[in-house]
Design an enzyme around this catalytic site. Structure first.
Site, PDB file in Angstrom:
ATOM      1  CG  HIS A   1      -1.941  -1.103   1.185  1.00  0.00           C
ATOM      2  ND1 HIS A   1      -2.803  -1.316   0.134  1.00  0.00           N
ATOM      3  CD2 HIS A   1      -2.229  -2.079   2.085  1.00  0.00           C
ATOM      4  CE1 HIS A   1      -3.566  -2.365   0.377  1.00  0.00           C
ATOM      5  NE2 HIS A   1      -3.238  -2.849   1.558  1.00  0.00           N
TER       6      HIS A   1
ATOM      7  CG  ASP B   1      -7.116  -5.878   4.238  1.00  0.00           C
ATOM      8  OD1 ASP B   1      -8.048  -5.582   3.485  1.00  0.00           O
ATOM      9  OD2 ASP B   1      -5.949  -5.488   4.043  1.00  0.00           O
TER      10      ASP B   1
ATOM     11  CD  GLU C   1      -3.786  -9.076   4.698  1.00  0.00           C
ATOM     12  OE1 GLU C   1      -3.968  -7.908   5.073  1.00  0.00           O
ATOM     13  OE2 GLU C   1      -2.869  -9.381   3.900  1.00  0.00           O
TER      14      GLU C   1
END
Length: 256
Positions: free
Chosen positions: A43, A174, A148
């Site tokens: 990310h 997540d 996750e």
């Protein structure tokens, strides 16, 4: 001491989280009081070149370099290690097969299939003995499979049993999305905390490490009590915002 040996000794290690792909910014982050610096390719904005260059200031600051690779880019796990990373975090490891592919990229034979070529890593570590590197490096590199999703949770036992997987790393944001079937994103969702504690307990029982991203720093002690020993705190954006807020508050309070 290496990242691996410190975790094995039961230390709690806190990592900074870097998403800005600039070695100068990494240098500033590495100069703070963190034990490690994680360069985020998933990310964050880090890419192969910024990881190659960004590991240098981390090592010079005597911090442990960690890299989170993009989803499914297990080839990048090997490259991160060859650049000098001590640990790699792989996101969205949702099956035993994913874990096997990740482990294969992280470990030299006979455990895995990592190709030989520590052209940067060996001299950056201050070494020159290639045979010793081959003999010792599997134990010194740490592979974290991220848990996750519900699929990952269902496959957790198998992931932990996979040779070459050294630990798990929980992505609570997540995980909260998966836990609520997409109803919300809340990394501190109380309803999932028992399960998050169980994940750490299973990792410990399997002799593996447990890490987690901590959104609310005040929860760090609670996660350590659960068994997590590798904690990620904030990002550069958060560090800058908190520092600026403190400076402005002090300055404005002094104004007459």
């Amino acid at each position: 001491m290496t990242f691996s040996s410190r975790l094995a000794a039961g230390e709690t290690l806190i990592t900074a989280w870097s998403g800005i792909p600039d070695a100068l910014t990494v240098e500033i982050v590495a100069a703070q009081g963190f034990d490690a610096v994680t360069l985020d390719m998933q990310h964050g904005g880090h890419h192969e070149d910024s990881v190659l260059r960004g590991i240098v200031p981390v090592l010079r600051a005597n911090r442990h370099p960690v890299v989170r690779i993009p989803v499914g880019r297990f080839d990048m796990a090997s490259r991160a290690l060859d650049f000098g990373a001590e640990a790699v975090i792989a996101p969205m490891v949702n099956s035993v097969e994913d874990a096997q592919h990740f482990a294969a990229a992280m470990k030299y034979p006979p455990v895995g299939e990592r190709s030989w070529g520590p052209s940067f890593a060996l001299p950056r570590a201050g070494g020159s003995d290639m045979k010793a590197w081959l003999r010792e490096n599997n134990a010194k590199t740490v592979s974290f499979a991220m848990i996750e999703t519900r699929a990952a949770l269902a496959a957790l036992d198998g992931i932990l049993e996979t040779p070459g997987i050294d630990g798990i790393f929980v992505g609570p944001a997540d995980f909260s999305i998966a836990w609520t079937n997409g109803a919300t994103v809340d990394a501190t969702l109380e309803d999932m905390m028992e399960t998050i504690e169980n994940i750490a307990a299973k990792a410990k029982a399997a002799g593996k490490h447990a890490g987690i991203f901590v959104v609310d720093a005040a929860m760090s002690g609670r996660f350590v009590d659960m068994g997590y020993r590798f904690l990620a705190l904030g990002t550069e954006h958060r560090y800058i915002a908190m520092g600026a807020e403190a400076l402005l508050k002090t300055a404005r309070a002094s104004l007459r």
